[in-house]
Design a protein around this motif. Structure first.
Motif, PDB file in Angstrom:
ATOM      1  N   VAL A 185       0.834  -1.204   0.000  1.00 51.04           N
ATOM      2  CA  VAL A 185       0.000   0.000   0.000  1.00 51.04           C
ATOM      3  C   VAL A 185       0.868   1.252   0.000  1.00 51.04           C
ATOM      4  CG1 VAL A 185      -1.982  -1.064   1.144  1.00 51.04           C
ATOM      5  CG2 VAL A 185      -0.143  -0.085   2.536  1.00 51.04           C
ATOM      6  N   LEU A 186       0.253   2.352  -0.406  1.00 53.12           N
ATOM      7  CA  LEU A 186       0.915   3.656  -0.338  1.00 53.12           C
ATOM      8  C   LEU A 186       0.606   4.312   1.000  1.00 53.12           C
ATOM      9  CD1 LEU A 186       0.248   5.012  -3.914  1.00 53.12           C
ATOM     10  CD2 LEU A 186       2.493   4.823  -2.858  1.00 53.12           C
ATOM     11  N   LYS A 187       1.642   4.799   1.657  1.00 52.14           N
ATOM     12  CA  LYS A 187       1.482   5.520   2.915  1.00 52.14           C
ATOM     13  C   LYS A 187       2.306   6.802   2.850  1.00 52.14           C
ATOM     14  CE  LYS A 187      -1.057   2.574   5.357  1.00 52.14           C
ATOM     15  NZ  LYS A 187      -2.347   2.922   5.958  1.00 52.14           N
ATOM     16  N   LYS A 188       1.993   7.754   3.716  1.00 49.51           N
ATOM     17  CA  LYS A 188       2.728   9.009   3.769  1.00 49.51           C
ATOM     18  C   LYS A 188       4.006   8.831   4.591  1.00 49.51           C
ATOM     19  CE  LYS A 188      -0.019  11.565   1.346  1.00 49.51           C
ATOM     20  NZ  LYS A 188       0.437  12.062   0.030  1.00 49.51           N
ATOM     21  N   GLY A 189       5.116   9.363   4.069  1.00 46.31           N
ATOM     22  CA  GLY A 189       6.372   9.353   4.788  1.00 46.31           C
ATOM     23  C   GLY A 189       6.631  10.694   5.461  1.00 46.31           C
ATOM     24  N   LEU A 190       7.890  10.949   5.789  1.00 49.07           N
ATOM     25  CA  LEU A 190       8.254  12.176   6.491  1.00 49.07           C
ATOM     26  C   LEU A 190       8.199  13.410   5.587  1.00 49.07           C
ATOM     27  CD1 LEU A 190      11.281  10.854   8.587  1.00 49.07           C
ATOM     28  CD2 LEU A 190       8.954  11.301   9.397  1.00 49.07           C
ATOM     29  N   GLY A 191       8.316  13.209   4.279  1.00 47.42           N
ATOM     30  CA  GLY A 191       8.201  14.320   3.343  1.00 47.42           C
ATOM     31  C   GLY A 191       9.440  15.182   3.213  1.00 47.42           C
ATOM     32  N   VAL A 192      10.576  14.706   3.714  1.00 48.10           N
ATOM     33  CA  VAL A 192      11.830  15.457   3.545  1.00 48.10           C
ATOM     34  C   VAL A 192      12.222  15.481   2.070  1.00 48.10           C
ATOM     35  CG1 VAL A 192      14.285  15.511   4.137  1.00 48.10           C
ATOM     36  CG2 VAL A 192      12.592  14.953   5.894  1.00 48.10           C
ATOM     37  N   LEU A 193      11.963  14.379   1.380  1.00 51.40           N
ATOM     38  CA  LEU A 193      12.212  14.287  -0.057  1.00 51.40           C
ATOM     39  C   LEU A 193      10.873  14.243  -0.781  1.00 51.40           C
ATOM     40  CD1 LEU A 193      15.048  11.597  -0.088  1.00 51.40           C
ATOM     41  CD2 LEU A 193      15.312  14.084  -0.229  1.00 51.40           C
ATOM     42  N   ASP A 194      10.770  14.989  -1.868  1.00 48.45           N
ATOM     43  CA  ASP A 194       9.554  14.983  -2.669  1.00 48.45           C
ATOM     44  C   ASP A 194       9.397  13.637  -3.374  1.00 48.45           C
ATOM     45  OD1 ASP A 194       8.746  17.549  -2.024  1.00 48.45           O
ATOM     46  OD2 ASP A 194       9.860  18.458  -3.679  1.00 48.45           O
ATOM     47  N   GLY A 195       8.163  13.331  -3.707  1.00 46.81           N
ATOM     48  CA  GLY A 195       7.918  12.161  -4.538  1.00 46.81           C
ATOM     49  C   GLY A 195       7.698  10.897  -3.732  1.00 46.81           C
ATOM     50  N   CYS A 196       7.879   9.784  -4.438  1.00 46.68           N
ATOM     51  CA  CYS A 196       7.541   8.465  -3.924  1.00 46.68           C
ATOM     52  C   CYS A 196       8.731   7.526  -4.126  1.00 46.68           C
ATOM     53  CB  CYS A 196       6.319   7.959  -4.702  1.00 46.68           C
ATOM     54  SG  CYS A 196       5.845   6.255  -4.395  1.00 46.68           S
ATOM     55  N   MET A 197       8.864   6.526  -3.226  1.00 48.78           N
ATOM     56  CA  MET A 197       9.893   5.503  -3.420  1.00 48.78           C
ATOM     57  C   MET A 197       9.298   4.129  -3.209  1.00 48.78           C
ATOM     58  SD  MET A 197      13.587   4.808  -1.602  1.00 48.78           S
ATOM     59  CE  MET A 197      14.444   3.251  -1.964  1.00 48.78           C
ATOM     60  N   CYS A 198       9.657   3.211  -4.096  1.00 51.44           N
ATOM     61  CA  CYS A 198       9.332   1.796  -3.973  1.00 51.44           C
ATOM     62  C   CYS A 198      10.642   1.031  -3.797  1.00 51.44           C
ATOM     63  CB  CYS A 198       8.599   1.293  -5.214  1.00 51.44           C
ATOM     64  SG  CYS A 198       8.400  -0.508  -5.242  1.00 51.44           S
ATOM     65  N   PRO A 199      10.844   0.360  -2.656  1.00 50.83           N
ATOM     66  CA  PRO A 199      12.044  -0.463  -2.484  1.00 50.83           C
ATOM     67  C   PRO A 199      11.819  -1.865  -3.050  1.00 50.83           C
ATOM     68  CG  PRO A 199      10.772  -0.518  -0.472  1.00 50.83           C
ATOM     69  CD  PRO A 199       9.985   0.335  -1.455  1.00 50.83           C
ATOM     70  N   HIS A 200      12.854  -2.696  -3.050  1.00 50.63           N
ATOM     71  CA  HIS A 200      12.757  -4.107  -3.477  1.00 50.63           C
ATOM     72  C   HIS A 200      12.062  -4.225  -4.839  1.00 50.63           C
ATOM     73  CE1 HIS A 200      13.780  -4.903   0.714  1.00 50.63           C
ATOM     74  NE2 HIS A 200      12.674  -4.290   1.105  1.00 50.63           N
ATOM     75  N   PHE A 201      12.372  -3.306  -5.749  1.00 50.01           N
ATOM     76  CA  PHE A 201      11.606  -3.229  -6.994  1.00 50.01           C
ATOM     77  C   PHE A 201      11.727  -4.505  -7.815  1.00 50.01           C
ATOM     78  CE2 PHE A 201      11.012  -1.586 -11.444  1.00 50.01           C
ATOM     79  CZ  PHE A 201       9.657  -1.313 -11.322  1.00 50.01           C
ATOM     80  N   ASN A 202      12.859  -5.194  -7.728  1.00 54.64           N
ATOM     81  CA  ASN A 202      13.017  -6.445  -8.468  1.00 54.64           C
ATOM     82  C   ASN A 202      12.038  -7.516  -7.978  1.00 54.64           C
ATOM     83  OD1 ASN A 202      14.915  -6.000  -6.215  1.00 54.64           O
ATOM     84  ND2 ASN A 202      15.445  -8.163  -6.484  1.00 54.64           N
ATOM     85  N   GLN A 203      11.532  -7.372  -6.751  1.00 59.41           N
ATOM     86  CA  GLN A 203      10.579  -8.333  -6.203  1.00 59.41           C
ATOM     87  C   GLN A 203       9.131  -7.844  -6.307  1.00 59.41           C
ATOM     88  OE1 GLN A 203      12.487  -8.233  -2.333  1.00 59.41           O
ATOM     89  NE2 GLN A 203      13.250 -10.312  -2.579  1.00 59.41           N
ATOM     90  N   ARG A 204       8.916  -6.540  -6.458  1.00 60.84           N
ATOM     91  CA  ARG A 204       7.574  -5.962  -6.362  1.00 60.84           C
ATOM     92  C   ARG A 204       7.088  -5.318  -7.655  1.00 60.84           C
ATOM     93  NH1 ARG A 204       7.997  -2.744  -0.550  1.00 60.84           N
ATOM     94  NH2 ARG A 204       8.560  -4.558   0.708  1.00 60.84           N
ATOM     95  N   GLU A 205       7.838  -5.452  -8.722  1.00 57.77           N
ATOM     96  CA  GLU A 205       7.565  -4.669  -9.933  1.00 57.77           C
ATOM     97  C   GLU A 205       6.123  -4.803 -10.420  1.00 57.77           C
ATOM     98  OE1 GLU A 205       9.187  -4.199 -14.531  1.00 57.77           O
ATOM     99  OE2 GLU A 205      10.314  -5.403 -13.087  1.00 57.77           O
ATOM    100  N   LYS A 206       5.635  -6.017 -10.565  1.00 53.31           N
ATOM    101  CA  LYS A 206       4.295  -6.227 -11.128  1.00 53.31           C
ATOM    102  C   LYS A 206       3.228  -5.567 -10.257  1.00 53.31           C
ATOM    103  CE  LYS A 206       1.089  -9.835 -12.642  1.00 53.31           C
ATOM    104  NZ  LYS A 206       0.869 -11.308 -12.756  1.00 53.31           N
ATOM    105  N   ASP A 207       3.281  -5.824  -8.949  1.00 55.73           N
ATOM    106  CA  ASP A 207       2.286  -5.252  -8.038  1.00 55.73           C
ATOM    107  C   ASP A 207       2.384  -3.738  -7.989  1.00 55.73           C
ATOM    108  OD1 ASP A 207       1.271  -7.719  -7.366  1.00 55.73           O
ATOM    109  OD2 ASP A 207       2.535  -7.957  -5.606  1.00 55.73           O
ATOM    110  N   PHE A 208       3.614  -3.247  -8.010  1.00 49.42           N
ATOM    111  CA  PHE A 208       3.782  -1.798  -7.931  1.00 49.42           C
ATOM    112  C   PHE A 208       3.208  -1.104  -9.152  1.00 49.42           C
ATOM    113  CE2 PHE A 208       5.973   2.081  -9.093  1.00 49.42           C
ATOM    114  CZ  PHE A 208       5.624   2.869  -8.006  1.00 49.42           C
TER     115      PHE A 208
END
Length: 232
Positions: free
Chosen positions: A156-179
């Motif tokens: 799911v998408l959640k709000k982070g601290l907002g120090v950096l603009d935009g969005c990040m998806c980690p483990h992209f090699n494992q999550r690509e399809k779902d992301f």
């Protein structure tokens, strides 16, 4: 003074799969330290202050790179706020481990760690983290929060601290399809997608480069109904 964040998409510090990224971070910490021995503070809040995780961190940063490794323990009350602040003050680098992102952010807010981290960042200390410790800095983060709680089988998408603009998806090699499905459904405009064993560096809030220990990083953007992917 430059403000630096290095966001690592994933990997196993225990097995040294992120070693080239760690080498880069260690060199920055040594530059920050100047003539004194560099100190790195490990925060394992997201793993409920796992000591085996800290020991793996120490085996890399101390045994390989000769950096003094300290740990900040928050979850079970071993250290008070003053003790943690003293560790922050002495640190050249702060490394945030992976695990349960939302649990980590809640504990930080309760304990006052969020403010300590923001202050350390603004002071020019090297801030780095893996998975939960990476995505937390962004405005939006793609996390397995609900999976870890048995609430859903989906990321799911959640709000982070907002120090950096935009969005990040980690483990992209494992999550690509779902992301990519979530990217369309949530009408995300752009996202940094980082594989295991790869990191992205931001200086003064701007992306500067990726650092690979075997993985890759991408900037994914929406263009109408199309999804554009750029390796970065």
């Amino acid at each position: 003074m430059e403000k630096t964040i290095i966001a690592i998409g994933g990997g196993e510090i225990r097995n040294k799969t992120t070693l080239e990224i760690d080498r880069y971070i260690a060199n920055l910490a040594k530059i920050h330290a100047g003539e004194k021995r560099a100190t790195a503070l490990f925060l394992g809040t997201a793993s409920h202050d796992s000591m085996p995780y800290f020991n793996s961190f120490r085996k890399t940063y101390t045994s390989v790179f000769d950096i003094k490794a300290e740990v900040g323990l928050i979850v079970y009350g071993e250290m008070d706020k003053q003790k943690i602040q003293e560790k922050f003050d002495k640190a050249d680098c702060i490394y945030i481990g992976g695990g349960d992102t939302l649990f980590m952010l809640e504990k930080w807010q309760e304990f006052g760690i969020t403010d300590m981290l923001i202050n350390a960042y603004n002071q020019g200390k090297i801030i780095c983290g893996l998975s939960a410790g990476a995505i937390c800095w962004f405005k939006d983060m793609y996390t397995d929060y609900e999976i870890m709680r048995g609430q859903s089988a989906d990321y799911v998408l959640k709000k982070g601290l907002g120090v950096l603009d935009g969005c990040m998806c980690p483990h992209f090699n494992q999550r690509e399809k779902d992301f990519l499905t979530a990217f369309k459904e949530n009408k995300i405009q752009s996202c940094y997608c980082v594989e295991n064993d790869c990191a992205i560096e931001f200086i003064d809030g701007k992306f500067t480069k990726s650092i690979s220990s075997g993985g890759k990083a991408y900037l994914i953007k929406a263009d109408g109904d199309q999804i554009l992917r750029q390796e970065i």
